[in-house]
Enzyme design. Structure first.
Site, PDB file in Angstrom:
ATOM      1  CG  ASP A 296      -2.099   0.928   1.087  1.00  0.00           C
ATOM      2  OD1 ASP A 296      -2.358   1.410  -0.031  1.00  0.00           O
ATOM      3  OD2 ASP A 296      -2.767   1.177   2.109  1.00  0.00           O
TER       4      ASP A 296
ATOM      5  CG  HIS B 284      -0.273   2.377  -9.346  1.00  0.00           C
ATOM      6  ND1 HIS B 284      -0.524   1.985  -8.043  1.00  0.00           N
ATOM      7  CD2 HIS B 284      -1.333   3.151  -9.708  1.00  0.00           C
ATOM      8  CE1 HIS B 284      -1.701   2.500  -7.647  1.00  0.00           C
ATOM      9  NE2 HIS B 284      -2.197   3.209  -8.639  1.00  0.00           N
TER      10      HIS B 284
ATOM     11  CG  LEU C  25       9.288 -17.213  -3.627  1.00  0.00           C
ATOM     12  CD1 LEU C  25       9.150 -17.259  -2.110  1.00  0.00           C
ATOM     13  CD2 LEU C  25       9.753 -15.818  -4.058  1.00  0.00           C
TER      14      LEU C  25
HETATM   15  C1  IPE Z   1      -5.507  -2.689  -0.195  1.00  0.00           C
HETATM   16  O1  IPE Z   1      -5.154  -1.348  -0.296  1.00  0.00           O
HETATM   17  C2  IPE Z   1      -5.387  -3.362  -1.520  1.00  0.00           C
HETATM   18  C3  IPE Z   1      -4.034  -3.455  -2.064  1.00  0.00           C
HETATM   19  C4  IPE Z   1      -2.941  -3.047  -1.486  1.00  0.00           C
HETATM   20  C5  IPE Z   1      -3.928  -4.083  -3.347  1.00  0.00           C
HETATM   21  P1  IPE Z   1      -6.257  -0.186  -0.468  1.00  0.00           P
HETATM   22  O2  IPE Z   1      -5.502   1.080  -0.585  1.00  0.00           O
HETATM   23  O3  IPE Z   1      -7.180  -0.532  -1.567  1.00  0.00           O
HETATM   24  O4  IPE Z   1      -7.048  -0.301   0.911  1.00  0.00           O
HETATM   25  P2  IPE Z   1      -7.880   0.783   1.716  1.00  0.00           P
HETATM   26  O5  IPE Z   1      -8.889   1.346   0.779  1.00  0.00           O
HETATM   27  O6  IPE Z   1      -6.926   1.825   2.185  1.00  0.00           O
HETATM   28  O7  IPE Z   1      -8.460   0.023   2.863  1.00  0.00           O
HETATM   29  C1  IPE Z   2      -1.560   0.342  -3.381  1.00  0.00           C
HETATM   30  O1  IPE Z   2      -1.373   1.723  -3.445  1.00  0.00           O
HETATM   31  C2  IPE Z   2      -1.792  -0.252  -4.762  1.00  0.00           C
HETATM   32  C3  IPE Z   2      -3.192  -0.590  -5.034  1.00  0.00           C
HETATM   33  C4  IPE Z   2      -4.155  -0.633  -4.157  1.00  0.00           C
HETATM   34  C5  IPE Z   2      -3.525  -0.940  -6.413  1.00  0.00           C
HETATM   35  P1  IPE Z   2      -2.586   2.736  -3.422  1.00  0.00           P
HETATM   36  O2  IPE Z   2      -2.982   3.028  -4.823  1.00  0.00           O
HETATM   37  O3  IPE Z   2      -3.673   2.236  -2.545  1.00  0.00           O
HETATM   38  O4  IPE Z   2      -1.891   4.007  -2.777  1.00  0.00           O
HETATM   39  P2  IPE Z   2      -2.477   4.983  -1.672  1.00  0.00           P
HETATM   40  O5  IPE Z   2      -3.012   4.138  -0.551  1.00  0.00           O
HETATM   41  O6  IPE Z   2      -3.551   5.773  -2.327  1.00  0.00           O
HETATM   42  O7  IPE Z   2      -1.310   5.815  -1.256  1.00  0.00           O
HETATM   43 MG    MG Z   3      -4.069   2.428  -0.577  1.00  0.00          MG
END
Ligand code: IPE
Ligand code: IPE
Ligand code: MG
Length: 243
Positions: free
Chosen positions: A21, A38, A132
């Site tokens: 995240d 990303h 792995l």
């Molecule tokens: C969880 O992260 C999903 C992934 C890391 C793929 P999100 O950014 O979607 O989760 P919330 O919305 O903060 O709970």
């Molecule tokens: C995690 O990063 C990747 C996905 C959920 C696809 P985010 O896109 O959730 O990044 P933040 O949480 O907005 O910083």
């Molecule tokens: Mg996120």
């Protein structure tokens, strides 16, 4: 310093799962579009897979895209699918050369058709690899996974091939997409958020949880080492009193 590898209490976790995240915040801090975060996240993923293999971790599950993430703006979803497509095309050969077995969990029927084909090809190509096991959760939601398992059991009951009192935790786990994979010992979430966001709700029942402030694109081998050291200092009790 590397995590200690001697002694049962301090062993390297067999299965590590990571909620990757913070890509959006990483980009925002730099005044860049979210997709830039990303992309850097995909680089961090490659580094982490290699680090996990070096540490002797046997199963690494990475949360790449949740069932809820479909609700993001369509432009971001399209960019993420494009990145996934590029990653699969560019890096499957490398995973295979490194003796990594790739599998994917999640609702793959919601993914673009060519991505589904790339995943199926990668799973076939790497099926015999043993260093792995990399399990990537895409279009994944734990509640959906548990609902599908419940339906599958119910169908067997309706067909008369399974009795209601034969349903137990082991039989349910066997209908999850993670069947055959040991439960995660350690779940790491980056970016400072402290929640599971519908990730491995069944499987993580007794996982140690480690939350780190590092944003996913900045995650390095050192961060994985640190999380494992933290894990090695935990006392896992599984509900059984000790000492
Ligand atoms: C969880 O992260 C999903 C992934 C890391 C793929 P999100 O950014 O979607 O989760 P919330 O919305 O903060 O709970
Ligand atoms: C995690 O990063 C990747 C996905 C959920 C696809 P985010 O896109 O959730 O990044 P933040 O949480 O907005 O910083
Ligand atoms: Mg996120």
């Amino acid at each position: 310093m590397h995590p200690v590898e001697d002694g049962a209490e301090r062993s390297v976790p067999v299965h590590v799962a990571i909620i990757m995240d913070g890509n959006g915040r990483w980009a925002k801090r730099r005044g860049l579009p979210r997709i830039a975060g990303h992309r850097r996240g995909a680089d961090a993923l490659r580094v982490t897979v290699e680090a996990a293999a070096e540490l002797g971790i046997r199963h690494l599950t990475l949360f790449g895209f949740s069932s809820e993430n479909w609700g993001r703006p369509s432009g971001e979803v399209e960019e993420l699918m494009g990145l996934l497509r590029m990653y699969l095309r560019a890096h499957i050969a490398e995973l295979h050369a490194n003796n990594v077995r790739l599998t994917v969990i999640g609702a793959r029927d919601r993914l673009p058709g060519d991505v589904v084909d790339l995943i199926a090809g990668a799973e076939r190509q790497t099926a015999g690899n043993s260093r792995l096991h990399l399990q990537v959760a895409l279009s994944y939601g734990a509640r959906d996974e548990i609902v599908a398992a419940a339906r599958s059991l119910a169908a067997d009951v309706a067909a008369g091939t399974l009795a209601v009192d034969q349903i137990d935790a082991a039989r349910l786990a066997d209908r999850l997409q993670t069947r055959g994979v040991p439960d995660p010992d350690l779940v790491i979430r980056t970016s400072g958020e402290q929640r599971l966001s519908n990730f491995l709700l069944w499987q993580a029942a007794y996982a140690e949880l480690v939350f780190v402030d590092t944003l996913w694109p900045d995650f390095k081998k050192r961060d994985l080492d640190d999380a494992i050291r933290e894990y090695q200092q935990r006392e896992r009790r599984f509900g059984v009193a000790t000492g």
